[in-house]
Design a protein around this motif. Structure first.
Motif, PDB file in Angstrom:
ATOM      1  N   SER A  54       0.778  -1.137   0.020  1.00 27.23           N
ATOM      2  CA  SER A  54      -0.086  -0.094  -0.039  1.00 27.23           C
ATOM      3  C   SER A  54       0.804   1.306  -0.061  1.00 27.23           C
ATOM      4  CB  SER A  54      -0.869  -0.275   1.281  1.00 27.23           C
ATOM      5  OG  SER A  54      -1.576   1.352   1.417  1.00 27.23           O
ATOM      6  N   GLY A  55       0.540   2.340  -0.551  1.00 22.81           N
ATOM      7  CA  GLY A  55       1.008   3.737  -0.723  1.00 22.81           C
ATOM      8  C   GLY A  55       0.919   4.202   0.700  1.00 22.81           C
ATOM      9  N   GLN A  56       0.307   3.873   1.475  1.00 21.07           N
ATOM     10  CA  GLN A  56       0.245   4.270   3.106  1.00 21.07           C
ATOM     11  C   GLN A  56       0.960   3.689   4.154  1.00 21.07           C
ATOM     12  OE1 GLN A  56      -4.071   3.879   3.584  1.00 21.07           O
ATOM     13  NE2 GLN A  56      -4.168   6.118   4.018  1.00 21.07           N
ATOM     14  N   LYS A  57       2.035   2.611   3.498  1.00 15.37           N
ATOM     15  CA  LYS A  57       2.947   1.768   4.080  1.00 15.37           C
ATOM     16  C   LYS A  57       4.284   2.874   4.192  1.00 15.37           C
ATOM     17  CE  LYS A  57       1.142  -2.040   5.051  1.00 15.37           C
ATOM     18  NZ  LYS A  57       0.761  -2.756   6.365  1.00 15.37           N
ATOM     19  N   PRO A  58       4.907   3.027   5.259  1.00 12.87           N
ATOM     20  CA  PRO A  58       5.942   3.786   5.568  1.00 12.87           C
ATOM     21  C   PRO A  58       7.336   3.209   4.950  1.00 12.87           C
ATOM     22  CG  PRO A  58       5.829   2.412   7.791  1.00 12.87           C
ATOM     23  CD  PRO A  58       4.474   2.339   6.970  1.00 12.87           C
ATOM     24  N   VAL A  59       8.232   3.883   4.883  1.00 15.32           N
ATOM     25  CA  VAL A  59       9.429   3.514   3.814  1.00 15.32           C
ATOM     26  C   VAL A  59       9.992   2.274   4.378  1.00 15.32           C
ATOM     27  CG1 VAL A  59      11.727   4.116   3.303  1.00 15.32           C
ATOM     28  CG2 VAL A  59      10.124   5.903   3.330  1.00 15.32           C
ATOM     29  N   ARG A  60      10.148   1.876   5.731  1.00 15.26           N
ATOM     30  CA  ARG A  60      10.867   0.720   6.251  1.00 15.26           C
ATOM     31  C   ARG A  60      10.185  -0.454   5.930  1.00 15.26           C
ATOM     32  NH1 ARG A  60       8.140   3.043  10.777  1.00 15.26           N
ATOM     33  NH2 ARG A  60       6.838   1.441  11.741  1.00 15.26           N
ATOM     34  N   LYS A  61       8.622  -0.402   5.350  1.00 17.46           N
ATOM     35  CA  LYS A  61       8.034  -1.577   5.013  1.00 17.46           C
ATOM     36  C   LYS A  61       7.745  -1.481   3.705  1.00 17.46           C
ATOM     37  CE  LYS A  61       5.340  -2.042   9.577  1.00 17.46           C
ATOM     38  NZ  LYS A  61       4.121  -2.282  10.139  1.00 17.46           N
ATOM     39  N   ARG A  62       8.527  -0.857   2.775  1.00 22.12           N
ATOM     40  CA  ARG A  62       8.527  -0.925   1.173  1.00 22.12           C
ATOM     41  C   ARG A  62       9.871  -1.196   0.912  1.00 22.12           C
ATOM     42  NH1 ARG A  62       4.858   4.517   0.053  1.00 22.12           N
ATOM     43  NH2 ARG A  62       5.679   4.034  -2.209  1.00 22.12           N
ATOM     44  N   ASP A  86       0.176   8.963  -6.707  1.00 24.39           N
ATOM     45  CA  ASP A  86      -0.127   8.083  -5.936  1.00 24.39           C
ATOM     46  C   ASP A  86       0.508   6.684  -5.986  1.00 24.39           C
ATOM     47  OD1 ASP A  86      -1.193   6.924  -8.146  1.00 24.39           O
ATOM     48  OD2 ASP A  86      -3.387   7.127  -8.023  1.00 24.39           O
ATOM     49  N   ARG A  87       1.388   6.514  -6.990  1.00 25.92           N
ATOM     50  CA  ARG A  87       2.229   5.548  -6.911  1.00 25.92           C
ATOM     51  C   ARG A  87       3.510   5.480  -5.987  1.00 25.92           C
ATOM     52  NH1 ARG A  87      -0.502   2.017  -7.361  1.00 25.92           N
ATOM     53  NH2 ARG A  87      -1.905   3.666  -7.332  1.00 25.92           N
ATOM     54  N   TRP A  88       3.615   6.851  -5.756  1.00 25.74           N
ATOM     55  CA  TRP A  88       4.766   7.289  -4.848  1.00 25.74           C
ATOM     56  C   TRP A  88       4.238   7.327  -3.306  1.00 25.74           C
ATOM     57  CZ3 TRP A  88       9.786   7.454  -4.496  1.00 25.74           C
ATOM     58  CH2 TRP A  88      10.640   8.173  -3.756  1.00 25.74           C
ATOM     59  N   PHE A  89       3.226   7.956  -2.981  1.00 27.17           N
ATOM     60  CA  PHE A  89       2.904   7.930  -1.683  1.00 27.17           C
ATOM     61  C   PHE A  89       1.246   8.352  -1.703  1.00 27.17           C
ATOM     62  CE2 PHE A  89       7.196   8.466  -0.252  1.00 27.17           C
ATOM     63  CZ  PHE A  89       7.359   7.658   0.922  1.00 27.17           C
ATOM     64  N   ARG A  90       0.563   7.875  -0.771  1.00 25.90           N
ATOM     65  CA  ARG A  90      -0.830   8.317  -0.442  1.00 25.90           C
ATOM     66  C   ARG A  90      -0.927   8.815   0.851  1.00 25.90           C
ATOM     67  NH1 ARG A  90      -5.287   6.045  -3.465  1.00 25.90           N
ATOM     68  NH2 ARG A  90      -4.624   5.111  -5.049  1.00 25.90           N
ATOM     69  N   SER A  91       0.248   9.319   1.374  1.00 23.38           N
ATOM     70  CA  SER A  91       0.101   9.901   2.670  1.00 23.38           C
ATOM     71  C   SER A  91       1.099  11.251   2.942  1.00 23.38           C
ATOM     72  CB  SER A  91       0.639   8.922   3.937  1.00 23.38           C
ATOM     73  OG  SER A  91       1.048   9.504   5.035  1.00 23.38           O
ATOM     74  N   TYR A  95       4.783  11.196   2.887  1.00 21.34           N
ATOM     75  CA  TYR A  95       5.636  11.654   1.644  1.00 21.34           C
ATOM     76  C   TYR A  95       6.854  12.628   2.278  1.00 21.34           C
ATOM     77  CZ  TYR A  95       6.301  15.712  -1.721  1.00 21.34           C
ATOM     78  OH  TYR A  95       6.928  16.548  -2.676  1.00 21.34           O
ATOM     79  N   TYR A  96       6.502  13.405   3.241  1.00 19.09           N
ATOM     80  CA  TYR A  96       7.615  14.320   3.478  1.00 19.09           C
ATOM     81  C   TYR A  96       8.829  13.843   4.182  1.00 19.09           C
ATOM     82  CZ  TYR A  96       5.506  18.584   1.954  1.00 19.09           C
ATOM     83  OH  TYR A  96       4.728  19.513   0.984  1.00 19.09           O
ATOM     84  N   GLN A  97       8.545  12.506   4.946  1.00 20.66           N
ATOM     85  CA  GLN A  97       9.688  12.061   5.652  1.00 20.66           C
ATOM     86  C   GLN A  97      10.646  11.389   4.395  1.00 20.66           C
ATOM     87  OE1 GLN A  97       7.771   8.750   7.662  1.00 20.66           O
ATOM     88  NE2 GLN A  97       7.141  10.020   9.368  1.00 20.66           N
ATOM     89  N   ALA A  98      10.098  10.811   3.285  1.00 23.45           N
ATOM     90  CA  ALA A  98      10.945  10.745   2.057  1.00 23.45           C
ATOM     91  C   ALA A  98      11.548  11.731   1.640  1.00 23.45           C
ATOM     92  CB  ALA A  98      10.147   9.837   1.103  1.00 23.45           C
ATOM     93  N   GLN A  99      10.752  12.999   1.508  1.00 27.66           N
ATOM     94  CA  GLN A  99      11.223  14.106   0.662  1.00 27.66           C
ATOM     95  C   GLN A  99      12.465  14.797   1.442  1.00 27.66           C
ATOM     96  OE1 GLN A  99      10.102  14.993  -2.238  1.00 27.66           O
ATOM     97  NE2 GLN A  99      11.494  16.655  -2.391  1.00 27.66           N
ATOM     98  N   GLU A 100      12.462  14.591   2.800  1.00 23.53           N
ATOM     99  CA  GLU A 100      13.537  14.948   3.310  1.00 23.53           C
ATOM    100  C   GLU A 100      15.116  14.487   3.006  1.00 23.53           C
ATOM    101  OE1 GLU A 100      13.287  14.751   7.759  1.00 23.53           O
ATOM    102  OE2 GLU A 100      11.595  16.075   7.863  1.00 23.53           O
ATOM    103  N   VAL A 101      14.876  13.141   2.841  1.00 24.23           N
ATOM    104  CA  VAL A 101      16.097  12.544   2.285  1.00 24.23           C
ATOM    105  C   VAL A 101      16.472  13.117   0.738  1.00 24.23           C
ATOM    106  CG1 VAL A 101      16.883  10.359   1.386  1.00 24.23           C
ATOM    107  CG2 VAL A 101      15.553  10.263   3.380  1.00 24.23           C
ATOM    108  N   LEU A 102      15.394  13.213  -0.079  1.00 21.28           N
ATOM    109  CA  LEU A 102      15.678  13.536  -1.502  1.00 21.28           C
ATOM    110  C   LEU A 102      16.085  15.136  -1.511  1.00 21.28           C
ATOM    111  CD1 LEU A 102      12.446  12.392  -3.558  1.00 21.28           C
ATOM    112  CD2 LEU A 102      14.680  11.129  -2.844  1.00 21.28           C
TER     113      LEU A 102
END
Length: 453
Positions: A54-62, A86-91, A95-102
């Motif tokens: 699911s797109g609502q799963k956190p990074v550690r579970k993907r 929505d393929r990227w994130f649905r939350s 989204y912003y947790q991953a965006q910080e890394v980018l």
């Protein structure tokens, strides 16, 4: 860096519900992303697909997303491509947790089938709105699915293909039902009675494996005994399927299980979840005991492979003393740490140099573009001079990075501080600096460490 040499990672995702939906399959996304990269002269450095997640799963579970972000952190990705937002994130939060890394590694992303950007305030607002819509849609879909599942459970229908041993799905009068598996029924009854007799998961697993020539692990047996289906019930349906035992017997088993759980916080194992079995790759677990030397008794803590001593699956029988392991690690940890620190320093310097060179190339390209626009008469001289001078100044200010310093993970006097720690403190110390401990099969084994920085 020119667009021809831009390194891109392709990311694809579908949830279980969406896998059958036309246009959302992993392969359809893959083909669209490959074609886009080819049409835009982009260099694909990797493809990452999270299927059934699911797109609502956190990074550690993907897993695929986690792997891709590690490549980003290593400085090997300039741009991430996916088909739709929505393929990227649905939350929004995730989204912003991953965006910080980018953002930290100057990596951009692009949804090839939609018009999104985060370069302007309006673009960022649009992304936030669409993510909020996607999150709301996902939550509403989840609520509908839960309602459907609850109705199926009420009617005694299976909601998943994963069942405990001893059960299978059958079709009765055109409707699916959870029924006993005749081939496993005798063994399941034996598992239950053996556990009630021995009150030991380990002894039950070993006895059943020997008697029925199985290779079950302790977790499989535990999951069966804790699953309420063996009492014929599931969730709010008390008559969901045919039971193996009564509700009273089921509650008795749960009581035995709770009574057998022992935990002593003072007996923390220093290397819990860090030691890897050299035979099967399983994480070795700790155990304690008492030994006699003359008239005196000594307590000890050791580590062993659970697949070996619990289930007889692994052939590695050796136990490793915590004290011996601790002394070996202490004697080499500082040298290993310095080696890792040196490598990390070099990697950071290389990454920063690459980022500076990339920015130089971008500035040069922008200066060329401004000159072209000015010569075509599409820009006033005053505006041209202002923007060109600003770019020239930024280019002149870009200097090679000074030699980076990476703080030593272990401070001065660390050994004395370590000796003063209690067991729980020592456990946290090793978890902070050691990723894994690999031992060899030799009696006088050496240790291989992978450090965390």
């Amino acid at each position: 860096m020119s667009s021809k040499s831009k390194r891109v990672a392709l990311y694809m995702r579908v949830s279980t519900e969406e896998q059958a939906r036309h246009g959302d399959s992993i392969e359809a996304q893959r083909q669209a992303l490959r074609k886009y990269a080819e049409d835009h002269n982009l260099t694909v450095i990797g493809e990452y697909a999270d299927e059934g997640i699911s797109g609502q799963k956190p990074v550690r579970k993907r897993p695929a997303l986690s792997e891709m972000l590690r490549e980003v952190e290593a400085g090997r990705v300039d741009l991430i491509l996916f088909t739709k937002l929505d393929r990227w994130f649905r939350s929004v939060k995730l989204y912003y947790q991953a965006q910080e890394v980018l953002d930290a590694h100057k990596t951009a992303w692009r949804a090839i089938l939609e018009d999104y950007n985060t370069e302007t305030a309006d673009g960022t607002l649009k992304v936030n709105i669409m993510l909020s819509v996607a999150q709301n849609e996902a939550e509403r879909t989840s609520e509908r699915i839960k309602f459907v599942f609850a109705d199926k459970v009420r009617r005694g229908e299976p909601i998943t293909g994963s069942l405990p041993i001893g059960y299978r799905i059958e079709t009765v009068d055109g409707r699916k039902r959870v029924a006993k598996d005749p081939e496993k029924e005798e063994m399941v009854n034996d598992i239950i009675q053996t556990y009630l007799r021995t009150q030991s998961l380990r002894r039950t697993t070993i006895e059943i494996n020997r008697k029925y020539e199985q290779h079950m692990d302790l977790i499989t047996v535990k999951n069966l005994l804790r699953n309420e289906m063996i009492a014929g019930r599931y969730r709010d349906n008390e008559v969901y399927c045919e039971p193996y035992i009564t509700s009273e017997e089921y509650e008795k088993i749960q009581g035995l299980w709770q009574n057998n759980i022992k935990f002593n916080a003072k007996e923390a194992y220093y290397f819990s979840s860090l030691i890897i079995c050299p035979e099967c790759g399983n994480k070795m677990s700790g155990f304690r005991g008492i030994t006699k030397r003359g008239e005196r008794q000594y307590r000890y803590k050791k580590y062993r492979c659970s697949k070996s001593y619990k289930n007889n699956i692994c052939s590695f029988r050796r136990t490793t003393s915590e004290n011996v392991l601790e002394q070996m690690l202490l004697s080499q940890v500082e040298d290993d740490m310095e080696h890792v620190r040196s490598k990390a320093m070099h990697a950071k310097e290389s990454r920063q140099s690459a980022q500076i060179e990339r920015r130089r190339e971008e500035i040069r390209q922008e200066m060329e573009r401004l000159s072209y626009v000015f010569t075509k008469g599409r820009m006033e001289a005053k505006e041209y001079d202002k923007r060109y001078d600003a770019l020239e100044k930024e280019l002149a200010d870009l200097k090679e990075p000074e030699q980076l310093t990476v703080p030593k993970p272990l401070p001065e006097g660390w050994r004395q501080m370590y000796d003063d720690l209690d067991a729980a403190g020592k456990q946290q110390f090793w978890r902070r600096i050691v990723r894994e401990i690999h031992i060899t099969k030799m009696r006088n084994s050496s240790l291989s460490l992978m450090m965390k920085i």
